[in-house]
Design a protein around this motif. Structure first.
Motif, PDB file in Angstrom:
ATOM      1  N   GLU A  25       1.370   2.344  -3.454  1.00 59.77           N
ATOM      2  CA  GLU A  25       0.148   2.906  -4.011  1.00 59.77           C
ATOM      3  C   GLU A  25      -0.090   4.316  -3.476  1.00 59.77           C
ATOM      4  OE1 GLU A  25      -3.298   0.555  -3.357  1.00 59.77           O
ATOM      5  OE2 GLU A  25      -4.528   1.846  -4.604  1.00 59.77           O
ATOM      6  N   THR A  26       0.211   4.489  -2.188  1.00 64.85           N
ATOM      7  CA  THR A  26       0.086   5.824  -1.604  1.00 64.85           C
ATOM      8  C   THR A  26       0.970   6.811  -2.344  1.00 64.85           C
ATOM      9  OG1 THR A  26      -0.025   4.654   0.479  1.00 64.85           O
ATOM     10  CG2 THR A  26       0.088   7.022   0.589  1.00 64.85           C
ATOM     11  N   ALA A  27       2.210   6.398  -2.623  1.00 62.82           N
ATOM     12  CA  ALA A  27       3.131   7.296  -3.315  1.00 62.82           C
ATOM     13  C   ALA A  27       2.594   7.654  -4.695  1.00 62.82           C
ATOM     14  CB  ALA A  27       4.502   6.647  -3.416  1.00 62.82           C
ATOM     15  N   VAL A  28       1.996   6.667  -5.369  1.00 61.09           N
ATOM     16  CA  VAL A  28       1.399   6.952  -6.682  1.00 61.09           C
ATOM     17  C   VAL A  28       0.268   7.963  -6.516  1.00 61.09           C
ATOM     18  CG1 VAL A  28       0.153   5.983  -8.641  1.00 61.09           C
ATOM     19  CG2 VAL A  28       1.993   4.681  -7.585  1.00 61.09           C
ATOM     20  N   ALA A  29      -0.556   7.734  -5.490  1.00 63.69           N
ATOM     21  CA  ALA A  29      -1.692   8.632  -5.263  1.00 63.69           C
ATOM     22  C   ALA A  29      -1.222  10.033  -4.914  1.00 63.69           C
ATOM     23  CB  ALA A  29      -2.576   8.075  -4.150  1.00 63.69           C
ATOM     24  N   ILE A  30      -0.108  10.129  -4.213  1.00 63.45           N
ATOM     25  CA  ILE A  30       0.435  11.453  -3.864  1.00 63.45           C
ATOM     26  C   ILE A  30       0.900  12.170  -5.124  1.00 63.45           C
ATOM     27  CG2 ILE A  30       2.434  12.547  -2.775  1.00 63.45           C
ATOM     28  CD1 ILE A  30       2.120  10.522  -0.513  1.00 63.45           C
ATOM     29  N   GLY A  31       1.377  11.410  -6.096  1.00 61.00           N
ATOM     30  CA  GLY A  31       1.856  12.023  -7.323  1.00 61.00           C
ATOM     31  C   GLY A  31       3.373  11.998  -7.442  1.00 61.00           C
ATOM     32  N   VAL A  32       4.022  11.083  -6.725  1.00 60.54           N
ATOM     33  CA  VAL A  32       5.474  10.953  -6.824  1.00 60.54           C
ATOM     34  C   VAL A  32       5.809  10.375  -8.201  1.00 60.54           C
ATOM     35  CG1 VAL A  32       7.515   9.972  -5.730  1.00 60.54           C
ATOM     36  CG2 VAL A  32       5.517  10.516  -4.358  1.00 60.54           C
ATOM     37  N   ARG A  33       6.905  10.857  -8.801  1.00 64.38           N
ATOM     38  CA  ARG A  33       7.278  10.370 -10.138  1.00 64.38           C
ATOM     39  C   ARG A  33       7.748   8.915 -10.054  1.00 64.38           C
ATOM     40  NH1 ARG A  33       8.774  15.700 -10.567  1.00 64.38           N
ATOM     41  NH2 ARG A  33       7.872  16.742 -12.375  1.00 64.38           N
ATOM     42  N   ARG A  66      13.059   5.741  -3.976  1.00 62.75           N
ATOM     43  CA  ARG A  66      12.741   6.084  -2.594  1.00 62.75           C
ATOM     44  C   ARG A  66      11.991   4.977  -1.873  1.00 62.75           C
ATOM     45  NH1 ARG A  66       9.346  11.222  -2.320  1.00 62.75           N
ATOM     46  NH2 ARG A  66      11.216  12.312  -2.974  1.00 62.75           N
ATOM     47  N   HIS A  67      11.134   4.259  -2.587  1.00 63.03           N
ATOM     48  CA  HIS A  67      10.284   3.296  -1.889  1.00 63.03           C
ATOM     49  C   HIS A  67      10.648   1.852  -2.177  1.00 63.03           C
ATOM     50  CE1 HIS A  67       7.546   6.309  -0.331  1.00 63.03           C
ATOM     51  NE2 HIS A  67       7.626   6.905  -1.502  1.00 63.03           N
ATOM     52  N   PRO A 108      15.093   0.901  -1.304  1.00 61.39           N
ATOM     53  CA  PRO A 108      15.468   0.723   0.101  1.00 61.39           C
ATOM     54  C   PRO A 108      14.854  -0.529   0.720  1.00 61.39           C
ATOM     55  CG  PRO A 108      14.829   2.980  -0.282  1.00 61.39           C
ATOM     56  CD  PRO A 108      14.494   2.234  -1.526  1.00 61.39           C
ATOM     57  N   ASN A 109      13.694  -0.949   0.239  1.00 57.58           N
ATOM     58  CA  ASN A 109      13.043  -2.109   0.835  1.00 57.58           C
ATOM     59  C   ASN A 109      13.555  -3.427   0.303  1.00 57.58           C
ATOM     60  OD1 ASN A 109      10.907  -1.359   2.840  1.00 57.58           O
ATOM     61  ND2 ASN A 109      10.474   0.072   1.190  1.00 57.58           N
ATOM     62  N   GLU A 123       0.807  -1.227   0.000  1.00 55.20           N
ATOM     63  CA  GLU A 123       0.000   0.000   0.000  1.00 55.20           C
ATOM     64  C   GLU A 123       0.830   1.261   0.000  1.00 55.20           C
ATOM     65  OE1 GLU A 123      -2.968  -0.140   3.024  1.00 55.20           O
ATOM     66  OE2 GLU A 123      -4.354  -1.213   1.727  1.00 55.20           O
ATOM     67  N   PHE A 124       2.044   1.208   0.587  1.00 56.51           N
ATOM     68  CA  PHE A 124       2.788   2.469   0.639  1.00 56.51           C
ATOM     69  C   PHE A 124       3.243   2.902  -0.744  1.00 56.51           C
ATOM     70  CE2 PHE A 124       6.077  -0.701   1.745  1.00 56.51           C
ATOM     71  CZ  PHE A 124       7.076  -0.386   0.851  1.00 56.51           C
TER      72      PHE A 124
END
Lengths: 308, 336
Positions: free
Chosen positions: A202-210, A217-218, A221-222, A199-200
């Motif tokens: 998907e959250t980044a996509v929803a925020i509008g991160v490129r 960034r996501h 690191p994971n 989900e995190f």
């Protein structure tokens, strides 16, 4: 008995205002790694071997190219390890100082492993994460390319390259760099497929991160834990590959040397009783491989506690 | 009559489902997750969406946020059609619509500190904000949602579920969006924490003048927070009305069943009240029933229900229902 009021207030202030430093997953992993005795032992041995290859030449009495003419022709009789004539590990069949050559060979072998592994980490991670994240047709094209490259017998191609473009250490680096990232790309892609549905992301996509920022960034690191583990376990494999090539006489060329080339030289002289010529390079070879493997296992246990 | 901030027109979302081992040229089966949904959301209001699992609530939310492609219909935010925007316009536009997710911990990147997580929308859309300013705004917002600002360097796994949800809310609000979509924000929390989070959301909605879509499967929570409620079943809207009407005088048999399933915290009333129990499972959205999708489980189903899809009937007072055999049933007001 009441506690000092002023002190209490300052304590309250301190706990309220001080920013609490969080325990990141990395610091948890470090603590687990330090508790693992075999891994820490491996790390210490690794640091010692690294120090030996970097600073060993400070103690050498002979340069790695100089020939000790007193020993020439009689190496098997009087060329053994001795502190008196400065050949701590003895001399090789040409009368050169084996200590100096082991220092140099260890350095080169480790460098081959580390450089190859770095290429794997950088190229493989970005390639695999990109393929996995975007998916679809791009993923298909990228991963089928990897499949094709993988199906080519790597040792055969490497030997051909060395024969065609000359035996040099650069060519060896290029050859090892070309293949070492393939496995990494597959592993990273697999991990990316599972992370990108979290989900995190998907959250980044929803925020509008490129998209590329999301990857860096996501996603990266994971999956870095598994990358670090695989990279550490890849190093001994690459050292082995280099040694094998050098053992065939195709890899590192004189006056440079590597552990594989030294072992090859030593194996020829073993029959004549010059045991030190194979024993010392072999010792450093095995110690390096064991150390890397233990450190890699320790890292895996530390970074992926669920897998045990 | 103010212009709606969000208006959804005939929205459909379908997924292609490929069977294992099928040939590449065999057409994929269509899964209709959301089927021709219509509603408007007025500025500053809260729209509740209820329905059981698999009814397409979350897909609806994801389509509005834009993480799932739509296959038909329009989504107008502030009168602008999202589908007509270029990808870059769309990306910039995302700052006005933010989302709070169901699983509070999974929605936070475990490798980032809370400060970084909350600041992410800010540094994405206003990359030139000075660091001190970012930190100030993050701290203020943390305080606003009930988190101690000195926890800014902590990692998500060091927080409880309720705290994680507050972090998610803070992240959604840092850019002052116009529309907040909450996808079951409280269903993963225990009851006492649920109340805290719902009250926090209501407070924030009032203070920031937010418009909200609140998705849940718990009617009592939705009634508490919403002005208007939409009941969904298998991707279609069954009934829409203002919160009071829908919870006290539902007209659709499915809404009635949902409301009668909400327990009354009084054993005597609970035992005495009539129940409209529906049986069976949700049919597969790959192969939905013809006509009214609810007919397979409906207590009032008749032969004609299998024919055409029932149209939404306007009962006046902004109350619409998709059932020709609707009748108002006075359910116990105490139920919700």
């Amino acid at each position: 008995m009441y506690p000092d009021k002023a002190k209490m207030e300052s304590l309250v202030e301190a706990t309220e205002l001080a920013e609490v430093r969080g325990r990141s997953l990395w610091s948890d992993a470090r603590a687990r790694f330090i508790r693992n005795k075999a891994a820490v032992g491996g790390l210490i041995i690794l640091i010692l071997i690294l120090a030996f290859s970097l600073f060993g030449q400070v103690f050498q009495a002979w340069s790695n190219e100089a020939i000790d003419w007193k020993l020439v022709g009689r190496v098997t009789q009087i060329g053994g390890p001795s502190f008196e004539n400065g050949h701590y590990f003895g001399a090789d069949d040409l009368g050169r100082d084996l200590y100096a050559r082991v220092v140099q060979g260890t350095g080169i072998s480790i460098m081959v492993g580390v450089v190859g592994s770095l290429v794997a980490v950088i190229v493989g991670t970005l390639y695999g994460a990109t393929a996995g994240y975007f998916g679809g047709r791009l993923d298909n094209i990228m991963m089928r390319t990897v499949d094709v490259l993988m199906s080519i017998p790597f040792m055969f191609v490497l030997i051909l390259m060395l024969v065609i473009w000359g035996r040099s250490i650069t060519m060896l680096f290029v050859g090892i760099g070309l293949i070492s990232w393939l496995d990494m790309a597959r592993i990273v892609r697999g991990q990316t497929l599972s992370i990108k549905n979290k989900e995190f992301v998907e959250t980044a996509v929803a925020i509008g991160v490129r998209p590329f920022t999301i990857i860096l960034r996501h996603i990266v690191p994971n999956l870095l834990g598994i990358v670090v583990v695989y990279a550490t376990l890849l190093i001994p494999g690459l050292i082995m590959a280099e040694s094998f090539i050098s053992f065939l006489g195709l890899g590192v060329q004189e006056p440079m040397t590597s552990l594989g080339a030294l072992i090859q030289g030593g194996s020829k002289q073993m029959l004549y009783g010059a045991w030190w010529q194979i024993a010392f390079p072999l010792f450093f070879f095995l110690a390096t491989l064991f150390a890397f493997t233990f450190v890699g296992d320790g890292l895996r246990d530390a970074l992926d506690p669920k897998d045990r | 009559m103010t212009a709606p901030i969000l208006s959804v027109k005939d929205l459909s979302v379908t997924f292609d489902v490929r069977q294992q081992g099928a040939w590449p040229w065999t057409p994929a089966r269509k899964l209709h997750a959301v089927n021709k949904v219509n509603f408007d959301l007025k500025p500053g209001e809260c729209l509740g969406v209820v329905g059981e699992s698999g009814s397409g609530k979350s897909t609806l939310a994801r389509a509005i946020v834009g993480t799932v492609p739509t296959s038909g219909g329009q989504i107008l935010v502030d009168g602008r059609d999202l589908a007509s925007m270029s990808p870059e316009e769309r990306r910039v536009h995302r700052r006005d619509v933010q989302m709070v997710f169901q699983d509070p911990l999974a929605a936070l990147n475990p490798r980032m500190t809370v400060g970084e997580i909350i600041a992410e929308p800010l540094i994405t859309h206003e990359p030139n904000t000075p660091r001190a300013e970012v930190k100030k705004r993050v701290s203020e917002l943390m305080e606003r949602v009930g988190l101690l600002p000195n926890l800014i360097n902590r990692y998500p796994h060091e927080f409880s579920g309720g705290q994680c949800q507050r972090i998610g809310i803070a992240r959604a609000l840092i850019l002052r969006p116009k529309l907040l979509i909450c996808d079951e924000p409280v269903s993963a929390l225990d009851v006492s924490v649920q109340a805290q989070v719902v009250n926090l959301l209501m407070e924030l909605q009032r203070d920031f003048g937010l418009s909200m879509i609140f998705i849940a499967h718990d009617l009592s929570v939705v009634k508490h927070i919403s002005d208007e409620i939409v009941v969904m079943y298998l991707g279609t809207v069954m009934e829409q009305a203002n919160a009071r009407t829908l919870t006290t005088k539902p007209s659709h048999p499915y809404s009635q069943a949902l409301i009668s399933a909400v327990p009354i915290p009084d054993p005597v009333l609970e035992r005495a009240r009539p129940r409209a129990v529906i049986e069976g499972e949700l049919p597969s959205p790959l192969n939905p029933p013809s006509g009214c999708v609810f007919r397979t489980r409906c207590p009032k189903a008749q032969a004609s229900c299998a024919g055409d899809r029932p149209a939404l009937l306007d009962l006046g007072n902004d109350h619409t229902v998709a059932c020709p055999f609707h009748e108002e049933v006075d359910v116990l007001a105490a139920a919700v």
